[in-house]
Write a protein that holds these residues in place. Structure first.
Motif, short mmCIF file in Angstrom:
data_model
loop_
_atom_site.label_atom_id
_atom_site.label_comp_id
_atom_site.label_asym_id
_atom_site.label_seq_id
_atom_site.Cartn_x
_atom_site.Cartn_y
_atom_site.Cartn_z
N GLY A 1 0.82 -1.12 0.02
CA GLY A 1 -0.17 0.06 0.07
C GLY A 1 0.98 1.17 0.00
O GLY A 1 0.33 2.36 -0.17
N GLN A 2 2.19 1.14 0.37
CA GLN A 2 2.94 2.43 0.32
C GLN A 2 3.51 2.89 -0.90
O GLN A 2 3.96 4.06 -0.94
N GLY A 3 3.82 2.07 -2.00
CA GLY A 3 4.67 2.49 -3.20
C GLY A 3 4.00 3.56 -3.83
O GLY A 3 4.82 4.36 -4.44
N LEU A 4 2.93 3.68 -4.13
CA LEU A 4 2.22 4.92 -4.85
C LEU A 4 2.46 6.07 -4.03
O LEU A 4 2.51 7.14 -4.79
N SER A 5 2.44 6.07 -2.78
CA SER A 5 2.66 7.35 -1.98
C SER A 5 4.13 7.87 -2.24
O SER A 5 4.48 8.93 -2.66
N VAL A 6 4.96 6.89 -2.19
CA VAL A 6 6.33 6.93 -2.34
C VAL A 6 6.92 7.66 -3.82
O VAL A 6 7.47 8.69 -4.03
N ALA A 7 6.14 6.86 -4.81
CA ALA A 7 6.37 7.20 -6.21
C ALA A 7 5.76 8.77 -6.34
O ALA A 7 6.11 9.40 -7.12
N SER A 8 4.49 9.18 -5.97
CA SER A 8 3.91 10.19 -6.05
C SER A 8 4.83 11.52 -5.49
O SER A 8 4.96 12.50 -6.01
N GLY A 9 5.41 11.26 -4.20
CA GLY A 9 6.42 12.16 -3.64
C GLY A 9 7.38 12.52 -4.54
O GLY A 9 8.20 13.57 -4.75
N ALA A 10 8.18 11.29 -4.87
CA ALA A 10 9.38 11.39 -5.78
C ALA A 10 9.08 12.23 -7.24
O ALA A 10 9.73 13.16 -7.73
N ALA A 11 8.01 11.75 -7.71
CA ALA A 11 7.45 12.76 -9.13
C ALA A 11 7.14 13.94 -8.94
O ALA A 11 7.64 14.85 -9.73
N LEU A 12 6.67 14.29 -7.70
CA LEU A 12 6.14 15.71 -7.44
C LEU A 12 7.71 16.50 -7.13
O LEU A 12 7.65 17.68 -7.60
N THR A 13 8.62 15.92 -6.51
CA THR A 13 9.96 16.41 -6.33
C THR A 13 10.38 16.89 -7.62
O THR A 13 11.06 18.00 -7.93
N LYS A 14 10.37 16.00 -8.50
CA LYS A 14 10.84 16.17 -9.98
C LYS A 14 10.39 17.23 -10.64
O LYS A 14 10.87 18.19 -11.32
N LYS A 15 9.16 17.49 -10.46
CA LYS A 15 8.31 18.60 -11.03
C LYS A 15 8.69 19.75 -10.40
O LYS A 15 9.13 20.97 -11.16
#
Length: 281
Positions: A122-136
């Protein structure tokens, strides 16, 4: 674009690695690993375009991949080793004491290619969303990819992350759901039916594509289509139909090989069905 015939050959070898690793440890998760081998090979040998010799934990100016359903670590370890992130011989240590190749991916021993510990579903999508937002926020033009299981969609945190990613217009994020309808206790439709996953993600504000996750050409085409959809204000989810145990006939069509190791005879049966294309470790 990489040659799909070559990618299929690599995937066959990765599948051999998976059954040999799990057999040697007499522990692990072969079913989902076999089902996702084609995606992992496509990602690491074509889509991500990352240099294993220049891996960094922060992943600045790199395309990133996160594995949320970390129990399918055998397919990730094999793919990383075959790509050159670490020595192939290390696959022999899978799930052994003091090994870096733990049952669920971890970071404390500095295994090249792994950026977060995963497997607490259940945690991976949260991690990926944070990483992607950081890149933006940093003005990077790179993409973030994440793989989840279909049974994992029963976790509430997945839907919190889905809301967040859509609300924040995280449009450099591409997710995959391994949609094999199997989980540890049985068929997903029997354990806790997910109903219409496509409609759910679309209602949360995502773009949704579907593909056969055991068809290499379709994987490359569909991910290419998803990449063209990035930057348009919505995250993208790819529903990936796979078969648990793909490539080994007696492991297919059932949830029973979710987390069971083959015995000596079953290993030989499996290896007879999987071509040795790159040489066994």
């Amino acid at each position: 674009m990489a040659d799909s015939k070559e990618l299929k050959q690599i995937a066959s070898q990765v599948r051999r690695d998976i059954v040999r690793m799990v057999h040697s440890a007499q522990s692990g998760h072969p079913g989902g690993s076999l089902g996702c081998a084609d995606l992992f090979v496509a990602l690491y040998f074509d889509i991500l375009k990352n240099d294993p010799k220049n891996f960094t934990l922060d992943g600045k100016d790199e395309n990133l991949f996160f594995l949320s359903n970390g129990h399918i670590s055998p397919v990730w370890y094999s793919t990383l080793a075959r790509k050159g992130f670490f020595e192939l011989s290390e696959l022999k240590t899978f799930r052994q004491l003091d090994s870096r190749l733990q049952g669920h991916p971890a970071t404390e021993e500095g295994l090249t290619g792994i950026r977060v510990a995963s497997g607490s579903l259940g945690q991976g999508l949260s991690v990926a969303s944070g990483a992607a937002l950081t890149k933006k926020l940093n003005g990077e033009d790179k993409l973030v990819y994440v793989l989840m299981g279909d049974g994992e969609q029963q976790e509430g945190q997945v839907w919190e992350a889905a809301m967040f990613a859509a609300h924040k217009k995280i449009d450099n994020l591409i997710g995959f759901i391994d949609w094999n309808n199997r989980q540890i206790d049985g068929d997903v439709t029997d354990v806790l039916d997910l109903k219409d996953l496509r409609a759910k993600y679309e209602s949360f504000g995502w773009e949704v594509l579907e593909m056969d996750g055991n068809n290499m050409d379709m994987i490359l085409d569909t991910v290419g289509e998803a990449q063209k959809m990035t930057g348009r204000g919505k995250p993208i989810m790819i529903l990936m139909k796979t078969e648990m145990g793909q490539g080994v006939d007696f492991m297919m069509g059932t949830h029973k090989w979710h987390g069971v190791a083959p015995n000596d005879e079953q290993l030989e049966q499996a290896l007879q069905q999987l071509d040795e294309t790159l040489g066994d470790y």
